[in-house]
Enzyme design. Structure first.
Site, mmCIF file in Angstrom:
data_model
loop_
_atom_site.group_PDB
_atom_site.id
_atom_site.type_symbol
_atom_site.label_atom_id
_atom_site.label_comp_id
_atom_site.label_asym_id
_atom_site.label_seq_id
_atom_site.Cartn_x
_atom_site.Cartn_y
_atom_site.Cartn_z
ATOM 1 N N HIS A 141 0.842 -1.204 0.000
ATOM 2 C CA HIS A 141 0.000 0.000 0.000
ATOM 3 C C HIS A 141 0.872 1.246 0.000
ATOM 4 O O HIS A 141 1.985 1.252 0.538
ATOM 5 C CB HIS A 141 -0.928 0.000 1.222
ATOM 6 C CG HIS A 141 -0.208 0.094 2.539
ATOM 7 N ND1 HIS A 141 -0.034 1.284 3.204
ATOM 8 C CD2 HIS A 141 0.395 -0.838 3.296
ATOM 9 C CE1 HIS A 141 0.642 1.061 4.322
ATOM 10 N NE2 HIS A 141 0.919 -0.219 4.410
ATOM 11 N N HIS A 143 0.698 5.843 -1.275
ATOM 12 C CA HIS A 143 -0.052 6.939 -1.914
ATOM 13 C C HIS A 143 0.494 7.240 -3.306
ATOM 14 O O HIS A 143 1.044 8.308 -3.544
ATOM 15 C CB HIS A 143 0.033 8.197 -1.061
ATOM 16 C CG HIS A 143 -0.693 8.094 0.249
ATOM 17 N ND1 HIS A 143 -2.028 7.787 0.352
ATOM 18 C CD2 HIS A 143 -0.274 8.274 1.520
ATOM 19 C CE1 HIS A 143 -2.396 7.786 1.621
ATOM 20 N NE2 HIS A 143 -1.343 8.066 2.348
#
Ligand SMILES: *[C@@H]1O[C@H](CO)[C@@H](O)[C@H](O)[C@H]1NC(C)=O
Ligand SMILES: *[C@@H]1O[C@H](CO)[C@@H](O)[C@H](O)[C@H]1NC(C)=O
Ligand SMILES: *[C@@H]1O[C@H](CO)[C@@H](O)[C@H](O)[C@H]1NC(C)=O
Length: 349
Positions: A141, A143
Site C-alpha cells: 500500500h 499513496h
C-alpha cells in the site's frame, strides 16, 4: 505323500500371486504420483514459486488441497490509497491480522510523498513485486497513482482502492493539515495554527481550497500519463473509469467501508478472513478522525458544484459507487452461489 506335495506347491503359488498383485498395486500408485509430479513441473516451469513447491511436495507430501492453497499464496494485492479516504483504518486491520494470516503487508514509502513514480521506479517496483516470492502473499500500500503492470510485461496484481465523496475528502484534507487527527495527535501538521475555516478560505479564493486541488481521485485511477494530472480533463475521467473496471479487483467507498471489507473477505479469504468481525469489534472502525471538521455552508457547496473539477470527480465517484453496489449485490447477497464443471469430454478412462 503326493497329495501333500501338491498342497505345498499350491500354497506357494497362492502366496506368490498375492505378493505380485500387491507389488503391482504399489507400482501403479507410484506411477500415478510420478505423473502428478510431472504435470506440476511442466505447468510451472516458468514460475519460480510453484517450482519450489515441487521440492516441498517430496518432503512433506501435502494434500492436493494444500497445493491449491500454496498456489493462492502467490497473491499480490496493491492498494494505491488516496489520501483522506479512510485508508488508515483499513490498512490497520491488515497489519493487525497479517501475522496470524501468514501474509505480509508493506508500505511503499515514496520520497516526498510524491504520487507519481519515476519511470525507473515504476519498473523497479514492478520487477521487485513480481519476483519477490518469499514475501507473498502480500498487500502493498502507498499513496501513488495507478502503475500499469501489464504495460511493463508483468502479471497484473489485484488492485484495490477506496474512494470518497470528493468534497468531503477535500474538506477533510483541509482540516487535517490544520488540526491533524486522532491517529497521531502529537504530530505537528503543515498548517497547524491556521484556524481559517474552509468556507472562509473559499470565500477568499485562497489556493489551498482552490477546486483544482480537488483533482485527485481521478488521476490516482488514471495513472502516469501527463493528461491524467490536468484538472477537469475528460480524457483522464474516461481513462480512470476504464482502469477501475479493467484493472481493479475491487473499489469500495469510504461511506461503506464495512461492506468493502465484507466483499474482500468473501472473495479473497486468503488475506481477509476474519477481517469483517475484527473491523466491527475492534476500534479500527472509528480510528483516525480529523479532529476539527466543520461542514461547509451552502454557498461553498454550490460554488463547488458549479466547478468542472467537482463535476468530473463526482461523476467518477458516482460511477465507482454504482459499480461497487453492483458487485456487492452479486457477492454479499449471493454467498451461497457455487459453480461446478460437468459434461467434461473426452471422458477420462
Ligand atoms: C517515509 O520515509 C521518510 C524518510 O525515512 C519518513 O520521514 C516518513 O515518515 C515516511 N513516511 C511515512 C508515511 O511513514
Ligand atoms: C525487493 O526489494 C527488497 C527491498 O529492497 C529486497 O530486500 C528484496 O530482495 C527485493 N526482491 C527481489 C526479488 O528483487
Ligand atoms: C481501543 O484503542 C485503545 C487505544 O487507542 C486501546 O487501548 C484499546 O485496547 C482498544 N480496544 C480494543 C477493543 O481494541
Amino acid at each position: 505323500m503326493l497329495v501333500q506335495q501338491n498342497t505345498k506347491f499350491f500354497i506357494i503359488v497362492i502366496v506368490l500371486s498375492v505378493t505380485l498383485t500387491l507389488f503391482q498395486i504399489q507400482l501403479t500408485k507410484l506411477q500415478e504420483k510420478l505423473d502428478k509430479l510431472g504435470a506440476y513441473s511442466h505447468q510451472d516451469l516458468d514460475n519460480p514459486t510453484n517450482f519450489i513447491l515441487i521440492e516441498e511436495f517430496h518432503e512433506s507430501k501435502p494434500s492436493s488441497r494444500s497445493i491449491l492453497r500454496r498456489l493462492s499464496d502467490n497473491t499480490v494485492v496493491v492498494y494505491n490509497r488516496v489520501p483522506k479516504t479512510g485508508s488508515t483504518s483499513f490498512v490497520g486491520i491488515a497489519y493487525d491480522l497479517c501475522k496470524r494470516g501468514q501474509y505480509h503487508v508493506l508500505h511503499v514509502n515514496v520520497t516526498g510523498n510524491n504520487h507519481i513514480l519515476s519511470l525507473n521506479n515504476q519498473l523497479q517496483f514492478i520487477q521487485n513485486v513480481t519476483e519477490w516470492t518469499e514475501i507473498k502473499p502480500a498487500l502493498y500500500h502507498g499513496h501513488f497513482a495507478f502503475v500499469d503492470f501489464a504495460k511493463f510485461g508483468a502479471p497484473k496484481p489485484l488492485y484495490i482502492n477506496l474512494i470518497r465523496k470528493p468534497l468531503d475528502r477535500f474538506v477533510s484534507y483541509y482540516y487535517f493539515l490544520r488540526y491533524g487527527d486522532n491517529f497521531r495527535p502529537h504530530l505537528i501538521r503543515k498548517k497547524a495554527g491556521n484556524t481559517m475555516s474552509f468556507d472562509e478560505c473559499v470565500e477568499k479564493q485562497l489556493s489551498e481550497c482552490d477546486p483544482s486541488a480537488m483533482w485527485l481521485q481521478v488521476p490516482f485511477f488514471c495513472g502516469h500519463a501527463a493528461n491524467c494530472w490536468k484538472p477537469a480533463n475528460k480524457w483522464a475521467l474516461t481513462e480512470a473509469k476504464k482502469n477501475l473496471v479493467n484493472n481493479y479487483f475491487l473499489v469500495g467507498v469510504t461511506e461503506e467501508l464495512d461492506d468493502f471489507i465484507g466483499v474482500l473477505e468473501q472473495s479473497l479469504p486468503r488475506l481477509f478472513k476474519g477481517a469483517s468481525d475484527y473491523f466491527l469489534n475492534s476500534n479500527k472502525s472509528h480510528l483516525r478522525r480529523t479532529v476539527q471538521k466543520e461542514t461547509p455552508n451552502s454557498v461553498t457547496i454550490n460554488k463547488f458544484k458549479q466547478n468542472p473539477v467537482w463535476q468530473m470527480e463526482n461523476e467518477f465517484y458516482e460511477f465507482a459507487l454504482d459499480n461497487f453496489h453492483f458487485i456487492k449485490r452479486h457477492t454479499l447477497r449471493n454467498k451461497h452461489q457455487s459453480f461446478f464443471y460437468e459434461k467434461i469430454r473426452p471422458r477420462q478412462s
